[in-house]
Design a protein around this motif. Structure first.
Motif, PDB file in Angstrom:
ATOM      1  N   ALA A 158       1.084  -0.884   0.316  1.00  0.00           N
ATOM      2  CA  ALA A 158       0.159   0.302  -0.038  1.00  0.00           C
ATOM      3  C   ALA A 158       0.455   1.482  -0.049  1.00  0.00           C
ATOM      4  O   ALA A 158       2.211   1.183   0.189  1.00  0.00           O
ATOM      5  CB  ALA A 158      -0.958   0.385   1.055  1.00  0.00           C
TER       6      ALA A 158
ATOM      7  N   TRP B 212      -4.434   7.603   4.152  1.00  0.00           N
ATOM      8  CA  TRP B 212      -4.324   5.285   2.912  1.00  0.00           C
ATOM      9  C   TRP B 212      -4.410   6.002   1.771  1.00  0.00           C
ATOM     10  O   TRP B 212      -5.572   6.853   0.809  1.00  0.00           O
ATOM     11  CB  TRP B 212      -5.247   3.766   3.377  1.00  0.00           C
ATOM     12  CG  TRP B 212      -5.323   3.383   2.183  1.00  0.00           C
ATOM     13  CD1 TRP B 212      -4.754   2.502   1.726  1.00  0.00           C
ATOM     14  CD2 TRP B 212      -6.069   2.992   1.695  1.00  0.00           C
ATOM     15  NE1 TRP B 212      -4.832   1.304   1.739  1.00  0.00           N
ATOM     16  CE2 TRP B 212      -5.769   2.280   0.824  1.00  0.00           C
ATOM     17  CE3 TRP B 212      -7.012   4.184   0.774  1.00  0.00           C
ATOM     18  CZ2 TRP B 212      -6.621   1.767  -0.346  1.00  0.00           C
ATOM     19  CZ3 TRP B 212      -7.962   3.426  -0.417  1.00  0.00           C
ATOM     20  CH2 TRP B 212      -7.936   2.576  -1.264  1.00  0.00           C
TER      21      TRP B 212
ATOM     22  N   SER C 220      -3.812   4.345  -1.416  1.00  0.00           N
ATOM     23  CA  SER C 220      -3.922   2.917  -3.135  1.00  0.00           C
ATOM     24  C   SER C 220      -3.122   1.805  -2.203  1.00  0.00           C
ATOM     25  O   SER C 220      -2.152   1.487  -1.399  1.00  0.00           O
ATOM     26  CB  SER C 220      -2.445   3.321  -3.922  1.00  0.00           C
ATOM     27  OG  SER C 220      -3.108   2.259  -4.807  1.00  0.00           O
ATOM     28  N   CYS C 221      -3.882   0.758  -2.854  1.00  0.00           N
ATOM     29  CA  CYS C 221      -3.560  -1.120  -2.627  1.00  0.00           C
ATOM     30  C   CYS C 221      -3.238  -1.993  -3.838  1.00  0.00           C
ATOM     31  O   CYS C 221      -4.476  -1.387  -4.393  1.00  0.00           O
ATOM     32  CB  CYS C 221      -3.962  -1.435  -1.044  1.00  0.00           C
ATOM     33  SG  CYS C 221      -3.050  -2.824  -0.251  1.00  0.00           S
TER      34      CYS C 221
ATOM     35  N   CYS D 174      -5.547  -6.682   1.368  1.00  0.00           N
ATOM     36  CA  CYS D 174      -5.179  -4.904   1.841  1.00  0.00           C
ATOM     37  C   CYS D 174      -6.101  -4.148   2.728  1.00  0.00           C
ATOM     38  O   CYS D 174      -7.317  -5.023   3.101  1.00  0.00           O
ATOM     39  CB  CYS D 174      -5.417  -4.175   0.239  1.00  0.00           C
ATOM     40  SG  CYS D 174      -4.522  -4.540  -0.882  1.00  0.00           S
TER      41      CYS D 174
ATOM     42  N   ARG E 145      -6.037  -0.666   5.531  1.00  0.00           N
ATOM     43  CA  ARG E 145      -5.736   0.619   5.616  1.00  0.00           C
ATOM     44  C   ARG E 145      -4.636   0.169   7.345  1.00  0.00           C
ATOM     45  O   ARG E 145      -4.068   1.505   7.067  1.00  0.00           O
ATOM     46  CB  ARG E 145      -6.777   1.674   5.851  1.00  0.00           C
ATOM     47  CG  ARG E 145      -7.642   1.342   4.235  1.00  0.00           C
ATOM     48  CD  ARG E 145      -8.367   2.128   3.941  1.00  0.00           C
ATOM     49  NE  ARG E 145      -9.736   2.159   2.600  1.00  0.00           N
ATOM     50  CZ  ARG E 145      -9.956   3.227   2.662  1.00  0.00           C
ATOM     51  NH1 ARG E 145     -10.046   4.476   2.444  1.00  0.00           N
ATOM     52  NH2 ARG E 145     -10.447   2.641   1.088  1.00  0.00           N
TER      53      ARG E 145
END
Length: 125
Positions: free
Chosen positions: A37, A49, A51-52, A107, A109
C-alpha cells in the motif's frame, strides 16, 4: 535490519507527473506474497491511505482523492512497488510512505508490518 525504502519524490509543478518506487534493503523481505500500500501524510494530519494492490489477484484500490490520476503497480522480479502519479495538484503535497502488509493478508488500511521512511512530494502551483 530490513528496511523499506521509497524513492522518486521531488518538487514538481501542478499538472506534472512523478513515479515513486519502493524496494526492500535486503532480499530476505520479499513482496511477492504481500499486499502493498501507499499512504501519505502532511504535517499535523493523520496518515492517509491512498492505494493498495493485493498479493494474489492484483486487484488495486484507490482513495477517491487520487483515483483516475494515480496508478499502483508492482514488479515481482525486481521486488519493487510503484506509484505513478499524474496530473499532480498542490494538495498532493505530502510525505509518501510505502507500507508492506503481512504475508497472505488482504489489503488493509491499518494492518502494516513494515513502513518505509517516506519520500517527499511537493507540488507547486
Amino acid at each position: 535490519q530490513v528496511q523499506v525504502v521509497e524513492s522518486g519524490g521531488g518538487v514538481v509543478q501542478e499538472g506534472e507527473s512523478l513515479r515513486l518506487s519502493c524496494t526492500a534493503s535486503e532480499s530476505e523481505l520479499s513482496f511477492t506474497w504481500r499486499a502493498m500500500a501507499w499512504f501519505r501524510q502532511v504535517p499535523g494530519a493523520e496518515r492517509e491511505w491512498i492505494s493498495c494492490i493485493s498479493w494474489n489477484d492484483g486487484i488495486k484500490n484507490y482513495a477517491d482523492s487520487v483515483r483516475g490520476r494515480f496508478t499502483v503497480s508492482r514488479d515481482m522480479e525486481k521486488n519493487t512497488l510503484f506509484l505513478q502519479m499524474n496530473t499532480l495538484k498542490p494538495n498532493d503535497t505530502a510525505m509518501y510512505y510505502c507500507a508492506v502488509q503481512p504475508k497472505y493478508a488482504p489489503c488493509s488500511r491499518s494492518n502494516v508490518e513494515y513502513w518505509g521512511r517516506g519520500t517527499q512530494v511537493t507540488v507547486s502551483s
